[in-house]
Design a protein around this motif. Structure first.
Motif, PDB file in Angstrom:
ATOM      1  N   LYS A  42      -4.861  16.284   5.726  1.00  0.00           N
ATOM      2  CA  LYS A  42      -5.627  15.082   5.390  1.00  0.00           C
ATOM      3  C   LYS A  42      -4.672  13.902   5.271  1.00  0.00           C
ATOM      4  CE  LYS A  42      -9.033  17.610   2.560  1.00  0.00           C
ATOM      5  NZ  LYS A  42      -9.541  17.776   1.179  1.00  0.00           N
ATOM      6  N   TYR A  43      -5.191  12.736   5.624  1.00  0.00           N
ATOM      7  CA  TYR A  43      -4.457  11.475   5.465  1.00  0.00           C
ATOM      8  C   TYR A  43      -5.258  10.560   4.541  1.00  0.00           C
ATOM      9  CZ  TYR A  43      -3.561   6.554   6.571  1.00  0.00           C
ATOM     10  OH  TYR A  43      -3.340   5.208   6.471  1.00  0.00           O
ATOM     11  N   PHE A  44      -4.561   9.830   3.676  1.00  0.00           N
ATOM     12  CA  PHE A  44      -5.228   8.858   2.814  1.00  0.00           C
ATOM     13  C   PHE A  44      -4.218   7.792   2.402  1.00  0.00           C
ATOM     14  CE2 PHE A  44      -4.027  12.701   0.543  1.00  0.00           C
ATOM     15  CZ  PHE A  44      -3.199  12.241  -0.479  1.00  0.00           C
ATOM     16  N   ARG A  45      -4.724   6.718   1.830  1.00  0.00           N
ATOM     17  CA  ARG A  45      -3.863   5.615   1.407  1.00  0.00           C
ATOM     18  C   ARG A  45      -4.399   5.045   0.090  1.00  0.00           C
ATOM     19  NH1 ARG A  45      -7.517   3.455   4.965  1.00  0.00           N
ATOM     20  NH2 ARG A  45      -8.321   1.381   4.474  1.00  0.00           N
ATOM     21  N   PHE A  46      -3.533   4.286  -0.583  1.00  0.00           N
ATOM     22  CA  PHE A  46      -3.908   3.625  -1.833  1.00  0.00           C
ATOM     23  C   PHE A  46      -3.632   2.136  -1.700  1.00  0.00           C
ATOM     24  CE2 PHE A  46      -2.932   7.962  -3.055  1.00  0.00           C
ATOM     25  CZ  PHE A  46      -3.947   8.289  -3.927  1.00  0.00           C
ATOM     26  N   SER A  47      -4.541   1.321  -2.210  1.00  0.00           N
ATOM     27  CA  SER A  47      -4.312  -0.114  -2.263  1.00  0.00           C
ATOM     28  C   SER A  47      -3.207  -0.385  -3.284  1.00  0.00           C
ATOM     29  CB  SER A  47      -5.599  -0.835  -2.663  1.00  0.00           C
ATOM     30  OG  SER A  47      -5.960  -0.485  -3.992  1.00  0.00           O
ATOM     31  N   PRO A  48      -2.605  -1.583  -3.286  1.00  0.00           N
ATOM     32  CA  PRO A  48      -1.515  -1.869  -4.236  1.00  0.00           C
ATOM     33  C   PRO A  48      -1.880  -1.647  -5.695  1.00  0.00           C
ATOM     34  CG  PRO A  48      -1.603  -3.566  -2.541  1.00  0.00           C
ATOM     35  CD  PRO A  48      -2.817  -2.705  -2.340  1.00  0.00           C
ATOM     36  N   ASP A  49      -3.176  -1.756  -6.028  1.00  0.00           N
ATOM     37  CA  ASP A  49      -3.584  -1.531  -7.423  1.00  0.00           C
ATOM     38  C   ASP A  49      -4.121  -0.120  -7.645  1.00  0.00           C
ATOM     39  OD1 ASP A  49      -5.908  -1.827  -5.997  1.00  0.00           O
ATOM     40  OD2 ASP A  49      -6.815  -3.311  -7.323  1.00  0.00           O
ATOM     41  N   ILE A  79      -7.570  15.419   9.594  1.00  0.00           N
ATOM     42  CA  ILE A  79      -6.907  15.487  10.899  1.00  0.00           C
ATOM     43  C   ILE A  79      -6.986  16.924  11.400  1.00  0.00           C
ATOM     44  CG2 ILE A  79      -4.741  15.138  12.139  1.00  0.00           C
ATOM     45  CD1 ILE A  79      -3.986  13.064  10.036  1.00  0.00           C
ATOM     46  N   PRO A  80      -7.718  17.184  12.477  1.00  0.00           N
ATOM     47  CA  PRO A  80      -7.913  18.568  12.915  1.00  0.00           C
ATOM     48  C   PRO A  80      -6.634  19.197  13.480  1.00  0.00           C
ATOM     49  CG  PRO A  80      -8.908  17.032  14.483  1.00  0.00           C
ATOM     50  CD  PRO A  80      -8.452  16.224  13.311  1.00  0.00           C
ATOM     51  N   LEU A  81      -6.252  20.340  12.930  1.00  0.00           N
ATOM     52  CA  LEU A  81      -5.142  21.141  13.433  1.00  0.00           C
ATOM     53  C   LEU A  81      -5.632  22.572  13.615  1.00  0.00           C
ATOM     54  CD1 LEU A  81      -2.162  20.025  11.128  1.00  0.00           C
ATOM     55  CD2 LEU A  81      -2.703  19.165  13.415  1.00  0.00           C
ATOM     56  N   ASP A  82      -5.068  23.271  14.602  1.00  0.00           N
ATOM     57  CA  ASP A  82      -5.477  24.651  14.867  1.00  0.00           C
ATOM     58  C   ASP A  82      -4.901  25.630  13.855  1.00  0.00           C
ATOM     59  OD1 ASP A  82      -6.910  23.869  17.090  1.00  0.00           O
ATOM     60  OD2 ASP A  82      -5.204  24.130  18.457  1.00  0.00           O
ATOM     61  N   GLN A  83      -3.768  25.273  13.259  1.00  0.00           N
ATOM     62  CA  GLN A  83      -3.123  26.160  12.297  1.00  0.00           C
ATOM     63  C   GLN A  83      -2.379  25.321  11.264  1.00  0.00           C
ATOM     64  OE1 GLN A  83       0.127  28.442  14.098  1.00  0.00           O
ATOM     65  NE2 GLN A  83       0.215  26.964  15.772  1.00  0.00           N
ATOM     66  N   PRO A  84      -2.147  25.875  10.066  1.00  0.00           N
ATOM     67  CA  PRO A  84      -1.439  25.103   9.042  1.00  0.00           C
ATOM     68  C   PRO A  84       0.028  24.898   9.410  1.00  0.00           C
ATOM     69  CG  PRO A  84      -1.867  27.341   8.277  1.00  0.00           C
ATOM     70  CD  PRO A  84      -2.587  27.194   9.567  1.00  0.00           C
ATOM     71  N   THR A  85       0.473  23.660   9.313  1.00  0.00           N
ATOM     72  CA  THR A  85       1.824  23.279   9.711  1.00  0.00           C
ATOM     73  C   THR A  85       2.578  22.725   8.514  1.00  0.00           C
ATOM     74  OG1 THR A  85       1.076  22.727  11.948  1.00  0.00           O
ATOM     75  CG2 THR A  85       3.154  21.773  11.249  1.00  0.00           C
ATOM     76  N   MET A  86       3.860  23.091   8.395  1.00  0.00           N
ATOM     77  CA  MET A  86       4.681  22.525   7.337  1.00  0.00           C
ATOM     78  C   MET A  86       4.980  21.071   7.679  1.00  0.00           C
ATOM     79  SD  MET A  86       8.461  23.115   5.968  1.00  0.00           S
ATOM     80  CE  MET A  86       8.826  21.726   7.009  1.00  0.00           C
ATOM     81  N   MET A  87       4.587  20.169   6.809  1.00  0.00           N
ATOM     82  CA  MET A  87       4.725  18.741   7.061  1.00  0.00           C
ATOM     83  C   MET A  87       5.380  18.103   5.845  1.00  0.00           C
ATOM     84  SD  MET A  87       1.730  16.698   9.027  1.00  0.00           S
ATOM     85  CE  MET A  87       1.430  18.095  10.080  1.00  0.00           C
ATOM     86  N   HIS A  88       6.697  18.104   5.802  1.00  0.00           N
ATOM     87  CA  HIS A  88       7.429  17.612   4.646  1.00  0.00           C
ATOM     88  C   HIS A  88       7.520  16.084   4.628  1.00  0.00           C
ATOM     89  CE1 HIS A  88      10.354  17.714   1.412  1.00  0.00           C
ATOM     90  NE2 HIS A  88      11.202  16.996   2.124  1.00  0.00           N
ATOM     91  N   GLU A 113       0.831  -1.203   0.000  1.00  0.00           N
ATOM     92  CA  GLU A 113       0.000   0.000   0.000  1.00  0.00           C
ATOM     93  C   GLU A 113       0.871   1.260   0.000  1.00  0.00           C
ATOM     94  OE1 GLU A 113      -3.777  -0.772   2.761  1.00  0.00           O
ATOM     95  OE2 GLU A 113      -1.912  -1.524   3.641  1.00  0.00           O
ATOM     96  N   LEU A 114       0.290   2.345  -0.505  1.00  0.00           N
ATOM     97  CA  LEU A 114       0.947   3.656  -0.477  1.00  0.00           C
ATOM     98  C   LEU A 114       0.198   4.547   0.497  1.00  0.00           C
ATOM     99  CD1 LEU A 114       3.118   5.516  -2.006  1.00  0.00           C
ATOM    100  CD2 LEU A 114       1.122   6.404  -3.230  1.00  0.00           C
ATOM    101  N   PHE A 115       0.921   5.187   1.421  1.00  0.00           N
ATOM    102  CA  PHE A 115       0.332   6.058   2.437  1.00  0.00           C
ATOM    103  C   PHE A 115       0.812   7.489   2.200  1.00  0.00           C
ATOM    104  CE2 PHE A 115       0.646   1.800   4.059  1.00  0.00           C
ATOM    105  CZ  PHE A 115      -0.595   1.580   4.642  1.00  0.00           C
ATOM    106  N   ALA A 116      -0.078   8.456   2.387  1.00  0.00           N
ATOM    107  CA  ALA A 116       0.284   9.834   2.058  1.00  0.00           C
ATOM    108  C   ALA A 116      -0.490  10.832   2.913  1.00  0.00           C
ATOM    109  CB  ALA A 116       0.036  10.123   0.580  1.00  0.00           C
TER     110      ALA A 116
END
Length: 593
Positions: free
Chosen positions: A315-322, A331-340, A300-303
């Motif tokens: 936001k969190y999401f994933r993809f099946s192998p196909d 995902i609730p956050l109070d402010q936008p965060t840099m998430m590299h 699976e691919l997670f992103a």
């Protein structure tokens, strides 16, 4: 830089000091290079009334330092109506006045093109595939496929501020096929690049180098106005795709977190072509960060995807192998965060909510929208991989912890802990904002106790061995599982990379491999020799290396068990220092979409 981090923090001085007669440039960083790049005069004709854009061929300065204006194969013509032509002329006049005003003030180190893209950080022209490259030593038989690495490579000369992360994406490819080795490098044909090349000049705003203070606001307004008149079209993406690379479900994806991925295809010859912006057959409607994770067991691919303007910020999401996408988990956050970057374990996703945040109102006050919020408590969120909502996310505080990259994570059920391996960086925002404090990147083990809700952190290497470690990986067959070794770039002298370190994550023992006298490289890629091998370090390290004395580049292949050089591939053109890479085996190449 991504974007990957071994790039441009605390780089150099302003342009006023670079040209002072009678003294050497006072560059307070590793970008101390014998040559500052020459930016040739732009002679591009830009006439909105006739809309004919002529991009000339430019001469290459000595030592293969390229022009920042790549030659166009033919004139491009964009048909505008009278209103668009008039608007273009008016907006160009406003931009000229803005640039004139900006040039009266020295640029900060983190936005000065003569610092950010000097020496081997400077861009190169595309290199069509070259076959049968000379090899010194013997390439291991198991290396069959293509090694690819992404990087920032600006197509046009900057007209104002420029940060190394702002450059257009270029993928460099070395293919190993039946005893022969080839090399090619191609720009990723993003929506942004295609339009700017057609128009003959940069018009899309540069997120880090230009969007500071009131002039940054003015540039945004100019861009929106050009979009409103149809001079540019931002609706199909504004990103540069210069940071990450991942191969998933038959697709090689080039990524930066400000856009969707771009699908790049490896041709049978070893050359590259951009297929286009990739939305997973209409399933992906938002941006995706540059470091998605492929689980080596499930496939699976997670992103993640983050937004700097409106909620939900994450936001969190994933993809099946196909390639089938899950619903978004907000995902609730109070402010936008840099998430590299983020991490996965066998059961969990580990989400860093750290102290580098986006505060757009800071531009109104004359500053950068990317800031270090000292009043915010850094924390990690632990979320089930298969979660359908974020209600059961466990947040664990980790004071003063900023990791631009996370190298691995795993679970230790006997202690109810999730172990996270990352390089803790201080000052946290020094990659983006000018500061006097020297940057440190400390390889660390962070333990998140799911039972007590507390965290601990320890420096993995001894104080005597401490060096800046950034950009690298563990054995990807063990991603999300407990690993003994990490292979990380020796970012010394920062931001150049003089070699790599093989670190025992439990004992802190470190073995260093140096690229050679006046040779510098980038991220080491670990390629397992055999997925069924009993030894975790049974494999090879691949890395692009540039010789600053000879001004030539090569690919070094190093035995990961004993750190002995196995082979060197001589490359036909210069490879600039860049970001992240991957390897696609010959069998996987046959399954390309």
């Amino acid at each position: 830089m991504a974007a990957a981090a071994a790039a441009t923090a605390n780089l150099g001085s302003s342009s006023s000091s670079l040209n002072r007669p009678g003294r050497k440039p006072n560059i307070n960083s590793a970008l101390q290079t014998p040559s500052i790049p020459h930016f040739p005069k732009q002679s591009t004709t830009y006439t909105p009334s006739s809309t004919t854009i002529s991009t000339p061929t430019t001469k290459l300065p000595k030592q293969d330092t390229p022009s920042l204006v790549a030659p166009s194969p033919k004139q491009q013509r964009k048909q505008w109506n009278f209103l668009q032509s008039a608007a273009a002329m008016a907006l160009d006049a406003v931009e000229s006045a803005l640039v004139s005003h900006e040039r009266q003030h020295p640029l900060p180190k983190t936005a000065d093109p003569s610092v950010q893209i000097s020496g081997n950080f400077a861009p190169v022209p595309e290199q069509p595939v070259v076959q049968d490259l000379p090899v010194a030593g013997k390439i291991p038989d198991c290396i069959q496929g293509v090694y690819l690495r992404n990087g920032a490579n600006p197509f046009h000369e900057p007209v104002a501020g420029h940060h190394f992360f702002d450059g257009d994406g270029m993928v460099h490819a070395v293919q190993f096929k039946k005893g022969s080795v080839s090399y090619s490098s191609r720009l990723t044909e993003t929506n942004r690049l295609v339009q700017e090349r057609e128009l003959g000049r940069p018009l899309f705003p540069k997120a880090i180098g230009e969007l500071h203070g009131h002039s940054g606001i003015a540039r945004l307004l100019l861009f929106y106005a050009r979009g409103a008149f149809g001079i540019v079209d931002p609706s199909h993406g504004t990103g540069v795709a210069n940071a990450g690379l991942v191969y998933f479900d038959g697709h090689l994806l080039a990524m930066s977190e400000d856009d969707l991925p771009y699908h790049v295809r490896v041709l049978p010859s070893g050359d590259l072509e951009t297929v286009g912006r990739y939305d997973f057959d209409g399933q992906l409607q938002t941006t995706m960060i540059a470091h998605p994770k492929v689980d080596p067991v499930s496939g699976e691919l997670f992103a993640l995807s983050y937004d700097v303007v409106q909620k939900p910020y994450l936001k969190y999401f994933r993809f099946s192998p196909d390639g089938k996408k899950s619903p978004d988990v907000e995902i609730p956050l109070d402010q936008p965060t840099m998430m590299h970057d983020f991490a996965i374990t066998e059961r969990f996703v580990v989400v860093p909510d750290q102290q580098v945040v986006f505060k757009l109102p800071e531009m109104i006050r004359g500053g950068s929208p990317v800031i270090y919020d000292k009043n915010k408590m850094a924390r990690f969120g632990i979320l089930d991989k298969n979660a359908t909502d974020a209600s059961k996310t466990r947040w664990i505080e980790a004071p003063d912890c900023f990791c631009f990259h996370l190298w691995n994570a795993w679970e230790e059920p006997e202690t109810d802990e999730v172990v996270v391996i990352g390089s803790c960086m201080t000052p946290p925002d020094s990659i983006f904002n000018e500061c006097d404090e020297s940057l440190e990147s400390v390889l660390s083990e962070i333990r998140l106790n799911l039972k007590t809700g507390k965290s601990t952190r320890r420096q993995i290497m001894s104080e005597a061995d401490q060096v800046n470690l950034e950009a690298g990986m563990v054995n990807r067959n063990l991603l999300g599982r407990k690993t003994q070794f990490a292979y990380l770039a020796l970012a010394e002298p920062w931001p150049k990379v003089s070699g790599f370190a093989k670190v025992d994550l439990s004992t802190g023992e470190v073995h260093k491999y140096m690229y050679g006298d006046q040779k510098f490289g980038g991220e080491p890629l670990f390629l397992p020799r055999d997925p069924n091998s009993e030894r975790e370090d049974d494999g090879y390290i691949l890395a692009f290396v540039h010789d600053e004395k000879e001004w030539k580049s090569e690919l070094q292949i190093v035995n990961a068990m004993n750190l002995k050089l196995e082979a060197t591939v001589k490359l036909p053109s210069r490879v600039p220092y860049g970001f992240h890479g991957t390897f696609i085996g010959a069998k996987d190449l046959q399954k390309q979409a």
